[in-house]
Design a protein around this motif. Structure first.
Motif, PDB file in Angstrom:
ATOM      1  N   GLN A  53      65.938 -86.395 -67.449  1.00 17.50           N
ATOM      2  CA  GLN A  53      64.584 -87.305 -67.664  1.00 17.50           C
ATOM      3  C   GLN A  53      63.865 -87.689 -68.884  1.00 17.50           C
ATOM      4  OE1 GLN A  53      65.236 -83.990 -67.428  1.00 17.50           O
ATOM      5  NE2 GLN A  53      63.964 -82.579 -68.146  1.00 17.50           N
ATOM      6  N   HIS A  54      64.639 -88.001 -69.935  1.00 12.30           N
ATOM      7  CA  HIS A  54      64.069 -88.168 -71.249  1.00 12.30           C
ATOM      8  C   HIS A  54      63.898 -90.290 -70.934  1.00 12.30           C
ATOM      9  CE1 HIS A  54      64.816 -89.257 -75.334  1.00 12.30           C
ATOM     10  NE2 HIS A  54      65.498 -87.970 -76.110  1.00 12.30           N
ATOM     11  N   GLY A 227      58.041 -81.522 -77.095  1.00 18.05           N
ATOM     12  CA  GLY A 227      58.074 -80.869 -75.756  1.00 18.05           C
ATOM     13  C   GLY A 227      58.689 -80.792 -74.784  1.00 18.05           C
ATOM     14  N   LEU A 228      59.561 -81.762 -74.544  1.00 21.55           N
ATOM     15  CA  LEU A 228      60.331 -81.997 -73.504  1.00 21.55           C
ATOM     16  C   LEU A 228      61.425 -81.090 -73.808  1.00 21.55           C
ATOM     17  CD1 LEU A 228      61.761 -83.823 -71.674  1.00 21.55           C
ATOM     18  CD2 LEU A 228      62.790 -84.961 -73.499  1.00 21.55           C
ATOM     19  N   LYS A 233      57.511 -74.219 -77.502  1.00 23.46           N
ATOM     20  CA  LYS A 233      57.743 -72.576 -76.850  1.00 23.46           C
ATOM     21  C   LYS A 233      57.725 -71.609 -77.905  1.00 23.46           C
ATOM     22  CE  LYS A 233      56.008 -74.188 -72.435  1.00 23.46           C
ATOM     23  NZ  LYS A 233      56.000 -75.489 -72.789  1.00 23.46           N
ATOM     24  N   VAL A 234      58.288 -72.069 -79.152  1.00 23.52           N
ATOM     25  CA  VAL A 234      58.617 -71.262 -80.285  1.00 23.52           C
ATOM     26  C   VAL A 234      58.726 -71.936 -80.778  1.00 23.52           C
ATOM     27  CG1 VAL A 234      60.810 -70.344 -78.386  1.00 23.52           C
ATOM     28  CG2 VAL A 234      61.093 -72.476 -79.882  1.00 23.52           C
ATOM     29  N   THR A 235      57.682 -72.594 -81.259  1.00 24.66           N
ATOM     30  CA  THR A 235      57.337 -72.916 -83.111  1.00 24.66           C
ATOM     31  C   THR A 235      55.767 -73.380 -82.593  1.00 24.66           C
ATOM     32  OG1 THR A 235      57.465 -75.917 -82.452  1.00 24.66           O
ATOM     33  CG2 THR A 235      59.405 -74.113 -83.312  1.00 24.66           C
ATOM     34  N   THR A 236      54.780 -73.078 -84.065  1.00 24.94           N
ATOM     35  CA  THR A 236      53.897 -73.044 -84.057  1.00 24.94           C
ATOM     36  C   THR A 236      52.981 -74.237 -84.771  1.00 24.94           C
ATOM     37  OG1 THR A 236      53.398 -71.232 -85.017  1.00 24.94           O
ATOM     38  CG2 THR A 236      53.132 -71.009 -83.078  1.00 24.94           C
ATOM     39  N   ARG A 292      52.618 -86.273 -80.383  1.00 25.72           N
ATOM     40  CA  ARG A 292      51.502 -85.790 -81.009  1.00 25.72           C
ATOM     41  C   ARG A 292      50.251 -84.852 -80.643  1.00 25.72           C
ATOM     42  NH1 ARG A 292      51.593 -89.343 -84.434  1.00 25.72           N
ATOM     43  NH2 ARG A 292      52.691 -89.176 -85.797  1.00 25.72           N
ATOM     44  N   ALA A 293      50.120 -85.368 -80.100  1.00 22.73           N
ATOM     45  CA  ALA A 293      49.037 -85.672 -79.719  1.00 22.73           C
ATOM     46  C   ALA A 293      48.333 -84.422 -78.435  1.00 22.73           C
ATOM     47  CB  ALA A 293      47.963 -86.695 -79.085  1.00 22.73           C
ATOM     48  N   LYS A 294      49.361 -84.276 -77.892  1.00 25.23           N
ATOM     49  CA  LYS A 294      49.878 -83.629 -76.643  1.00 25.23           C
ATOM     50  C   LYS A 294      50.424 -82.184 -77.818  1.00 25.23           C
ATOM     51  CE  LYS A 294      52.032 -86.742 -73.495  1.00 25.23           C
ATOM     52  NZ  LYS A 294      53.224 -86.830 -72.925  1.00 25.23           N
ATOM     53  N   ILE A 295      50.812 -82.004 -77.962  1.00 26.46           N
ATOM     54  CA  ILE A 295      51.324 -80.447 -78.951  1.00 26.46           C
ATOM     55  C   ILE A 295      49.764 -80.250 -79.225  1.00 26.46           C
ATOM     56  CG2 ILE A 295      52.097 -79.880 -81.189  1.00 26.46           C
ATOM     57  CD1 ILE A 295      53.903 -80.187 -79.600  1.00 26.46           C
TER      58      ILE A 295
END
Length: 354
Positions: A53-54, A227-228, A233-236, A292-295
């Motif tokens: 899906q990349h 995200g891909l 899920k493991v960095t904030t 960037r905006a999604k994160i």
């Protein structure tokens, strides 16, 4: 003398001449047809280690489809994503050895092997991935035949600039001390070491697991791929600064190229250009930029900008990395100043300089 009294041979001459001329014209027409129509069919195996899906994969498929069209169908290709033909670290050697006919390669996965190309991953050079891909390709063409002599170089490209994504907030270079970081390239890895951190080697598909198990505390990565690959899920914490890009190459097995007809080789050459480098890289660049905006929109994530003082501290801290890179280029028999000046000139030319 009337027509009726002419010898038969003369009466039939115009008709015979006409038939001869028509036959000659047919032969010439066949000769003028593209040589590709008579070329032997060539089937190419294209290897990409990113997930199906990349956004890079559809771009590579479009590239292959255009080759099929330009070759009148004599060159066809099958794309194998998701490390189906081999691990990400092995893709250069896979192209060299014919396991893949074309392979997507991150030269930074093999530290020290491609010293000239490593210069493109020095921090704070590239402003974007689109024209940045044209710039790196135009620059690297003068070095590829020597540095990547085991394969046929097709083109080089970069992703949109990446940065630190981590479990704790990183704002100044001293924050790296004591951290375990998965670097994107060997050049970034040298920076981590110089700042007192520890490098944890992992390919992109392996990175989430490394972070999830605590083997790594941070990663350098472009935005959309966070995200891909599930790294969100493991960095904030996410530093909003165009820290680096990763250079990539699309290379071909030399033997496969040599076995092609002259016309087929021309089709490949016409698709291994700076224009195609930017065309293939652009959908991925858009994808990474949009990440960037999604994160930032995800609850529990902090996307933060650096102050002017913090940015200057980073630039000062990473400056010794260029000297280290220069030493490796000298050992490879190249002039590092000329190499870097050429890269920066191309970044300016293609409006991709930071």
């Amino acid at each position: 003398m009337t027509y009726a009294s002419l010898p038969r041979s003369l009466k039939t001459f115009p008709a015979r001449k006409s038939r001869i001329l028509l036959a000659c014209a047919a032969v010439l027409a066949l000769a003028a047809m593209p040589a590709l129509a008579q070329d032997k069919a060539v089937q190419l195996k294209l290897s990409s280690w990113v997930p199906a899906q990349h956004p890079l994969n559809p771009a590579l498929q479009a590239w292959a489809d255009d080759i099929k069209k330009a070759s009148n169908g004599s060159i066809t290709a099958t794309l194998f994503p998701s490390e189906q033909l081999g691990k990400a670290f092995d893709h250069y050697d896979m192209a060299r050895d014919g396991i893949a006919d074309f392979a997507y390669v991150n030269p930074g996965y093999q530290p020290g092997r491609f010293p000239v190309m490593a210069g493109a991953s020095l921090p704070f050079l590239f402003a974007n991935g689109k024209s940045g891909s044209a710039a790196i390709d135009a620059w690297y063409r003068q070095y590829a035949a020597r540095e990547m002599k085991d394969v046929k170089f097709c083109f080089a490209f970069v992703h949109d600039p990446g940065t630190f994504h981590s479990r704790k907030k990183i704002t100044v270079p001293t924050d790296i001390k004591g951290m375990k970081v998965r670097p994107a390239t060997s050049t970034v890895g040298q920076m981590i070491t110089a700042l007192g951190g520890t490098n944890v080697q992992a390919s992109a598909p392996e990175s989430r697991d490394m972070l999830e198990r605590g083997v790594a505390d941070a990663i350098t990565f472009p935005w959309g791929s966070i995200g891909l690959f599930g790294i969100d899920k493991v960095t904030t914490f996410h530093m909003d600064s165009p820290l680096y890009v990763t250079p990539f190459v699309w290379v071909m097995n030399q033997g496969k190229y040599n076995a092609m007809s002259p016309a087929q080789k021309k089709v490949i050459d016409d698709h291994c250009t700076t224009e195609w480098a930017e065309k293939v890289a652009s959908p991925w660049a858009d994808f990474e930029f949009g990440g960037r905006a999604k994160i930032a929109a995800q609850p529990g994530h902090e996307v933060y900008k650096l102050t002017a003082e913090q940015t200057e501290a980073w630039k000062k801290a990473v400056a010794p990395g260029e000297a280290q890179w220069a030493d490796s280029v000298k050992k490879a028999g190249q002039d590092p100043k000329a190499v870097m000046d050429s890269l920066k000139a191309n970044l300016v030319k293609y409006k991709a300089a930071l």
